[in-house]
Design a protein around this motif. Structure first.
Motif, short mmCIF file in Angstrom:
data_model
loop_
_atom_site.label_atom_id
_atom_site.label_comp_id
_atom_site.label_asym_id
_atom_site.label_seq_id
_atom_site.Cartn_x
_atom_site.Cartn_y
_atom_site.Cartn_z
N LEU A 1 0.84 -1.19 0.00
CA LEU A 1 0.00 0.00 0.00
C LEU A 1 0.88 1.25 0.00
CD1 LEU A 1 -2.57 -1.21 2.67
CD2 LEU A 1 -2.94 -1.03 0.21
N PRO A 2 0.42 2.33 -0.65
CA PRO A 2 1.23 3.54 -0.72
C PRO A 2 1.67 4.08 0.64
CG PRO A 2 -0.67 3.70 -2.17
CD PRO A 2 -0.83 2.43 -1.38
N CYS A 3 0.85 3.90 1.66
CA CYS A 3 1.20 4.41 2.98
C CYS A 3 2.42 3.71 3.58
CB CYS A 3 0.01 4.32 3.93
SG CYS A 3 -0.55 2.64 4.22
N GLU A 4 2.76 2.51 3.07
CA GLU A 4 3.91 1.77 3.59
C GLU A 4 5.22 2.22 2.95
OE1 GLU A 4 3.15 -2.43 3.58
OE2 GLU A 4 1.19 -2.15 4.49
N ASN A 5 5.11 2.98 1.84
CA ASN A 5 6.27 3.60 1.20
C ASN A 5 7.38 2.60 0.90
OD1 ASN A 5 7.48 5.78 0.05
ND2 ASN A 5 8.42 6.51 1.93
N GLN A 6 7.03 1.47 0.30
CA GLN A 6 8.01 0.46 -0.09
C GLN A 6 7.86 0.18 -1.58
OE1 GLN A 6 7.25 -2.95 2.36
NE2 GLN A 6 8.18 -2.04 4.17
N GLY A 7 8.97 -0.15 -2.23
CA GLY A 7 8.95 -0.47 -3.65
C GLY A 7 8.40 -1.87 -3.88
N PRO A 8 8.20 -2.22 -5.14
CA PRO A 8 7.70 -3.54 -5.47
C PRO A 8 8.72 -4.63 -5.15
CG PRO A 8 8.30 -2.35 -7.47
CD PRO A 8 8.47 -1.40 -6.32
N SER A 9 8.22 -5.81 -4.80
CA SER A 9 9.13 -6.93 -4.54
C SER A 9 8.71 -8.15 -5.35
CB SER A 9 9.18 -7.26 -3.05
OG SER A 9 7.92 -7.63 -2.57
N LEU A 10 9.70 -8.84 -5.89
CA LEU A 10 9.47 -10.05 -6.67
C LEU A 10 9.15 -11.18 -5.70
CD1 LEU A 10 9.56 -11.45 -9.45
CD2 LEU A 10 11.99 -11.88 -9.01
N VAL A 11 7.95 -11.73 -5.83
CA VAL A 11 7.50 -12.79 -4.93
C VAL A 11 7.82 -14.15 -5.53
CG1 VAL A 11 5.47 -13.85 -3.84
CG2 VAL A 11 5.65 -11.36 -4.02
N SER A 12 7.52 -14.33 -6.81
CA SER A 12 7.67 -15.62 -7.46
C SER A 12 7.81 -15.39 -8.96
CB SER A 12 6.45 -16.49 -7.15
OG SER A 12 6.62 -17.78 -7.66
N PHE A 13 8.25 -16.41 -9.66
CA PHE A 13 8.35 -16.31 -11.12
C PHE A 13 8.29 -17.68 -11.75
CE2 PHE A 13 12.64 -16.52 -9.42
CZ PHE A 13 13.24 -17.49 -10.20
N GLN A 14 7.97 -17.71 -13.03
CA GLN A 14 7.98 -18.94 -13.83
C GLN A 14 8.76 -18.64 -15.10
OE1 GLN A 14 3.72 -19.49 -14.32
NE2 GLN A 14 3.66 -20.95 -12.63
N THR A 15 9.72 -19.50 -15.42
CA THR A 15 10.50 -19.33 -16.64
C THR A 15 10.05 -20.34 -17.68
OG1 THR A 15 12.21 -20.83 -15.79
CG2 THR A 15 12.52 -18.46 -15.37
N GLY A 16 10.59 -20.24 -18.89
CA GLY A 16 10.27 -21.19 -19.95
C GLY A 16 8.88 -21.01 -20.53
N LYS A 17 8.37 -19.79 -20.48
CA LYS A 17 7.03 -19.51 -21.00
C LYS A 17 7.11 -19.06 -22.46
CE LYS A 17 4.71 -20.35 -17.28
NZ LYS A 17 3.68 -21.39 -17.28
N THR A 18 5.98 -19.15 -23.16
CA THR A 18 5.88 -18.66 -24.54
C THR A 18 4.89 -17.51 -24.58
OG1 THR A 18 4.01 -20.05 -25.19
CG2 THR A 18 6.22 -21.03 -25.39
N ARG A 19 4.84 -16.84 -25.74
CA ARG A 19 3.91 -15.71 -25.90
C ARG A 19 2.47 -16.14 -25.67
NH1 ARG A 19 4.54 -10.75 -27.71
NH2 ARG A 19 2.71 -9.61 -28.39
N ASP A 20 2.14 -17.40 -26.00
CA ASP A 20 0.76 -17.88 -25.92
C ASP A 20 0.36 -18.46 -24.57
OD1 ASP A 20 0.36 -17.13 -28.58
OD2 ASP A 20 1.11 -19.06 -29.31
N ASP A 21 1.31 -18.66 -23.65
CA ASP A 21 0.97 -19.22 -22.34
C ASP A 21 0.10 -18.23 -21.56
OD1 ASP A 21 2.31 -21.64 -22.62
OD2 ASP A 21 4.19 -20.83 -21.84
N PRO A 22 -1.04 -18.68 -21.04
CA PRO A 22 -1.90 -17.76 -20.30
C PRO A 22 -1.29 -17.42 -18.94
CG PRO A 22 -2.79 -19.98 -20.18
CD PRO A 22 -1.58 -20.03 -21.11
N LEU A 23 -1.59 -16.22 -18.48
CA LEU A 23 -1.19 -15.82 -17.13
C LEU A 23 -2.18 -16.42 -16.15
CD1 LEU A 23 -0.35 -11.99 -17.13
CD2 LEU A 23 1.11 -13.84 -16.37
#
Length: 98
Positions: A73-95
């Motif tokens: 939340l903006p009131c916490e004044n913190q930047g975005p953090s990477l929580v998780s990720f998936q590699t090996g995806k293609t343009r057509d893979d749904p989010l």
């Protein structure tokens, strides 16, 4: 959109690209590699105690990754953090939730 549910898929905006730019170094350090291309394509959001962004990012001509980024939340004044990720995806893979 109801709290907790994922939004519809939307085209990436300059704001989403800015978030991706801010977590690029976190991602690269976790996969131990660097990327010349790191372009947000589409995204979904999930409202929690802040916002989870699920973002499809192009990292080469044919390769994509999916990022889950938490923005507090903006009131916490913190930047975005990477929580998780998936590699090996293609343009057509749904989010989807991960």
């Amino acid at each position: 959109m109801m709290a907790g549910g994922l939004s519809e898929t939307k085209p990436a905006t300059p704001e989403v690209q800015h978030i991706v730019n801010e977590v690029k170094q976190q991602f690269e350090s976790r996969v131990n590699r660097t990327y010349g291309i790191f372009e947000a394509i589409v995204y979904k959001t999930q409202v929690v105690a802040g916002i989870n962004y699920f973002i499809k990012v192009q990292v080469s001509d044919a390769d994509y990754v999916h990022l889950r980024v938490f923005q507090s939340l903006p009131c916490e004044n913190q930047g975005p953090s990477l929580v998780s990720f998936q590699t090996g995806k293609t343009r057509d893979d749904p989010l989807t939730y991960f």
